[in-house]
Design an enzyme around this catalytic site. Structure first.
Site, short mmCIF file in Angstrom:
data_model
loop_
_atom_site.label_atom_id
_atom_site.label_comp_id
_atom_site.label_asym_id
_atom_site.label_seq_id
_atom_site.Cartn_x
_atom_site.Cartn_y
_atom_site.Cartn_z
N ARG A 1 18.51 10.17 2.34
CA ARG A 1 18.01 11.19 3.27
C ARG A 1 19.13 11.76 4.12
O ARG A 1 20.22 11.18 4.21
CB ARG A 1 16.88 10.67 4.15
CG ARG A 1 17.13 9.31 4.73
CD ARG A 1 15.85 8.80 5.43
NE ARG A 1 16.10 7.49 6.01
CZ ARG A 1 15.29 6.87 6.83
NH1 ARG A 1 14.16 7.45 7.19
NH2 ARG A 1 15.58 5.68 7.32
N ASP B 1 9.97 -3.08 14.43
CA ASP B 1 10.17 -1.82 15.12
C ASP B 1 10.48 -2.13 16.58
O ASP B 1 10.20 -3.24 17.06
CB ASP B 1 8.89 -0.96 15.02
CG ASP B 1 8.90 -0.07 13.79
OD1 ASP B 1 10.00 0.33 13.36
OD2 ASP B 1 7.81 0.22 13.27
N ARG C 1 -3.10 10.55 2.27
CA ARG C 1 -4.05 11.13 3.22
C ARG C 1 -4.73 12.32 2.57
O ARG C 1 -4.04 13.22 2.11
CB ARG C 1 -3.32 11.61 4.46
CG ARG C 1 -2.76 10.48 5.26
CD ARG C 1 -2.21 11.06 6.56
NE ARG C 1 -1.40 10.05 7.22
CZ ARG C 1 -0.41 10.33 8.03
NH1 ARG C 1 -0.11 11.59 8.30
NH2 ARG C 1 0.27 9.37 8.60
N ARG D 1 0.84 -1.19 0.00
CA ARG D 1 0.00 0.00 0.00
C ARG D 1 0.88 1.24 0.00
O ARG D 1 2.01 1.23 0.49
CB ARG D 1 -0.95 0.01 1.20
CG ARG D 1 -0.37 -0.52 2.49
CD ARG D 1 -1.44 -0.82 3.52
NE ARG D 1 -2.11 0.37 3.95
CZ ARG D 1 -1.67 1.20 4.89
NH1 ARG D 1 -0.54 0.95 5.51
NH2 ARG D 1 -2.34 2.27 5.23
N GLU E 1 22.43 9.31 4.54
CA GLU E 1 22.16 7.87 4.55
C GLU E 1 22.17 7.33 3.13
O GLU E 1 21.51 7.88 2.25
CB GLU E 1 20.80 7.64 5.21
CG GLU E 1 20.41 6.20 5.35
CD GLU E 1 19.09 6.04 6.10
OE1 GLU E 1 18.95 6.60 7.22
OE2 GLU E 1 18.20 5.37 5.57
N TYR F 1 11.69 -7.60 9.80
CA TYR F 1 11.88 -6.24 10.28
C TYR F 1 10.96 -6.01 11.47
O TYR F 1 9.76 -6.25 11.38
CB TYR F 1 11.60 -5.19 9.19
CG TYR F 1 11.76 -3.82 9.78
CD1 TYR F 1 13.03 -3.27 9.95
CD2 TYR F 1 10.68 -3.12 10.29
CE1 TYR F 1 13.21 -2.04 10.57
CE2 TYR F 1 10.84 -1.89 10.92
CZ TYR F 1 12.11 -1.37 11.05
OH TYR F 1 12.29 -0.16 11.69
N ARG G 1 19.38 -5.77 3.09
CA ARG G 1 19.93 -4.48 2.66
C ARG G 1 20.64 -3.86 3.84
O ARG G 1 20.25 -4.08 5.00
CB ARG G 1 18.81 -3.54 2.19
CG ARG G 1 18.35 -3.84 0.79
CD ARG G 1 17.43 -2.76 0.25
NE ARG G 1 16.25 -2.56 1.04
CZ ARG G 1 15.93 -1.41 1.64
NH1 ARG G 1 16.71 -0.37 1.56
NH2 ARG G 1 14.81 -1.31 2.32
P1 FDA Z 1 19.18 -5.64 17.27
O1 FDA Z 1 19.77 -5.79 15.93
O2 FDA Z 1 18.95 -4.28 17.78
O3 FDA Z 1 20.12 -6.37 18.32
C1 FDA Z 1 20.75 -7.60 18.06
C2 FDA Z 1 22.05 -7.63 18.83
O4 FDA Z 1 22.62 -8.92 18.75
C3 FDA Z 1 23.08 -6.66 18.29
O5 FDA Z 1 23.56 -5.84 19.33
C4 FDA Z 1 24.18 -7.57 17.74
O6 FDA Z 1 25.47 -7.01 17.86
C5 FDA Z 1 24.02 -8.78 18.63
N1 FDA Z 1 24.56 -10.01 18.04
C6 FDA Z 1 24.37 -10.50 16.79
N2 FDA Z 1 25.04 -11.65 16.63
C7 FDA Z 1 25.66 -11.90 17.80
C8 FDA Z 1 26.51 -12.94 18.25
N3 FDA Z 1 26.86 -13.97 17.46
N4 FDA Z 1 26.98 -12.91 19.51
C9 FDA Z 1 26.65 -11.86 20.34
N5 FDA Z 1 25.85 -10.85 19.96
C10 FDA Z 1 25.35 -10.87 18.71
N6 FDA Z 1 12.47 0.87 15.22
C11 FDA Z 1 11.56 1.79 15.62
O7 FDA Z 1 10.68 1.47 16.42
N7 FDA Z 1 11.64 3.08 15.16
C12 FDA Z 1 12.61 3.49 14.30
O8 FDA Z 1 12.64 4.67 13.91
C13 FDA Z 1 13.56 2.53 13.86
N8 FDA Z 1 14.55 2.88 13.00
C14 FDA Z 1 15.41 1.92 12.53
C15 FDA Z 1 16.38 2.28 11.60
C16 FDA Z 1 17.24 1.30 11.10
C17 FDA Z 1 18.27 1.68 10.08
C18 FDA Z 1 17.12 -0.04 11.54
C19 FDA Z 1 17.99 -1.13 10.98
C20 FDA Z 1 16.18 -0.38 12.49
C21 FDA Z 1 15.32 0.59 12.98
N9 FDA Z 1 14.37 0.28 13.94
C22 FDA Z 1 13.47 1.22 14.35
C23 FDA Z 1 14.27 -1.11 14.44
C24 FDA Z 1 15.02 -1.34 15.74
O9 FDA Z 1 16.39 -1.12 15.55
C25 FDA Z 1 14.71 -2.80 16.10
O10 FDA Z 1 13.42 -2.90 16.61
C26 FDA Z 1 15.58 -3.35 17.11
O11 FDA Z 1 16.88 -3.29 16.60
C27 FDA Z 1 15.21 -4.78 17.36
O12 FDA Z 1 15.95 -5.25 18.38
P2 FDA Z 1 16.65 -6.66 18.31
O13 FDA Z 1 17.13 -6.89 19.69
O14 FDA Z 1 15.78 -7.65 17.68
O15 FDA Z 1 17.86 -6.49 17.26
#
Ligand code: FDA
Length: 385
Positions: A284, A358, A179, A175, A308, A356, A253
């Site tokens: 951006r 949030d 608005r 979608r 970015e 993905y 990506r």
């Molecule tokens: P996350 O990736 O944060 O954490 C995983 C951790 O595991 C990392 O610290 C990594 O280093 C660690 N790890 C991986 N492999 C490992 C290993 N083998 N041993 C030890 N540690 C290991 N959300 C939102 O609500 N509003 C927003 O505006 C945004 N904006 C945004 C921008 C961008 C560019 C991204 C990529 C993401 C967002 N997000 C977001 C999403 C937000 O970042 C997301 O919800 C959280 O990262 C999710 O948390 P996780 O713990 O799942 O993963």
């Protein structure tokens, strides 16, 4: 290893699991984190020259309609009243996003009532009426018409995917909301705001419990033999890596960020400016001071911006957004089957589920894992599979 639970990864998912298991279930939790800081991608820090809080892995805006998550988050931080709004530059002019009545009036250069704007978009979208869109371009035109697609979607999408939208599958967009009011708030959620003392302070408070030990710069795979099969584990790293990429790599990506301190108190007058023109290489620019207009200690003569750039990730890159091709989805099913057979290990979070999420979704999903899997295991002895 003298702990009850190992959590691999200290992002919002891992820390929510660790905090709940320590505080509510009284477990001793060891969190292993590969990076030299906690918090995963939500980590933020002060830029050293200006003291302005920057989000190292891309801008993070907190918003949720989930009351449980909102209540939980507020145990660790207060939130500002920040409301996210985004603008887009195209051919030297600035428009408000997401596409709204204001964008339509600005773009077509006259006043439209909501009904007139609706009729205009419907007429322009009729170009693809009566047949299934073959590619992303046709899909977008069928939703919002060609002029708005060419201004706000085509260049931006081509840069995001490094691919002409005519070569991208239509399913990438389901979608494209338009608005027919002047409301340009980016999020529709009940609650929105930024943590008053920053993301890292919030994340550190979650980890600050006598039953939680966080070991930074420690890769789970270096301790895997000591952990798996011996201590219940929650793994939030990449799913394909856990299984040695046995079924091939899941596609992601990534983003490259270019940080710059500018000698002005205000570079662009807003937190996020999109660049829709294809010949501008970045997608951006973020200007971090605008996320916290209430902070009086930010300097008046300098500001921090971050450009970015988007591209496909290689194995050494940070995985940011799942690509989700049909091949990825097949692989994911095979990895999920393998994950179900891994006794004593639960897979969660953005990387562990190839989804993905949030921040509020990561927290909600971690709370569900505690309710449905970890508490029954630790309090009723149910198997952890
Ligand atoms: P996350 O990736 O944060 O954490 C995983 C951790 O595991 C990392 O610290 C990594 O280093 C660690 N790890 C991986 N492999 C490992 C290993 N083998 N041993 C030890 N540690 C290991 N959300 C939102 O609500 N509003 C927003 O505006 C945004 N904006 C945004 C921008 C961008 C560019 C991204 C990529 C993401 C967002 N997000 C977001 C999403 C937000 O970042 C997301 O919800 C959280 O990262 C999710 O948390 P996780 O713990 O799942 O993963």
């Amino acid at each position: 290893m003298n702990v009850d639970l190992v959590v691999a990864g200290s992002g919002f998912f891992g820390l929510t699991v660790a905090e709940r298991c320590a505080a509510e279930l009284g477990l001793r939790v060891l969190v292993l984190e590969r990076r030299n800081h906690i918090g995963g991608n939500a980590y933020s820090e002060a830029e050293p020259e200006t003291g302005i809080e920057i989000h190292r892995y891309g801008a993070h805006l907190f918003h949720t309609s989930n009351e449980r998550v909102w209540e939980y988050a507020q145990r660790f931080t207060a939130f500002t009243g920040y409301q996210h709004r985004v603008y887009s530059t195209f051919k030297g002019r600035v428009y408000s996003l997401p596409i709204n009545l204001g964008t339509i009036c600005e773009y077509f250069g006259r006043a439209f009532t909501p009904d007139e704007a609706r009729a205009l978009v419907a007429e322009q979208a009729a170009e693809v009426a009566g047949r299934e869109p073959r590619d992303l371009e046709e899909k977008a035109v069928s939703l919002i018409g060609r002029p708005l697609y060419e201004a706000f979607i085509r260049g931006y999408t081509a840069k995001q995917w490094q691919t002409d939208p005519r070569d991208l599958p239509p399913e990438i967009i389901t979608r494209l909301p338009v608005r027919y009011t002047f409301d340009n708030r980016y999020f529709n959620d009940t609650h929105e705001g930024l943590p008053v003392d920053g993301y890292t302070a919030w994340l550190e408070r979650m980890a600050d419990h006598p039953n939680i030990e966080v070991r930074l710069e420690t890769d789970f795979f270096d301790l895997r033999d000591e952990v798996v099969g011996r201590v219940p584990t929650v793994y939030t790293g990449p799913l394909d890596r856990y299984f040695g990429f046995a079924e091939g790599e899941l596609g992601w990506r990534t983003l490259d960020f270019e940080l710059e301190v500018k000698p002005t108190g205000d570079f662009q007058g807003t937190p996020v400016m999109n660049y829709a023109d294809e010949d501008v290489p970045y997608t951006r620019i973020h200007e971090f001071r605008h996320f916290h207009p209430e902070r009086s200690h930010y300097p008046a003569d300098r500001t921090v911006i971050m450009r970015e750039f988007s591209r496909f990730a290689d194995r050494g890159d940070e995985p940011y957004y799942p690509i989700n091709t049909p091949e990825d989805r097949d692989r994911l099913l095979r990895y999920r089957a393998m994950a179900r057979g891994e006794d004593g290990v639960l897979f969660g979070g953005r990387l562990g589920t190839y989804k993905y999420l949030d921040m509020h979704m990561a927290i909600a999903s971690a709370l569900s894992m505690v309710d449905n899997r970890l508490r029954p295991h630790f309090t009723e002895g149910r198997p952890l599979t």
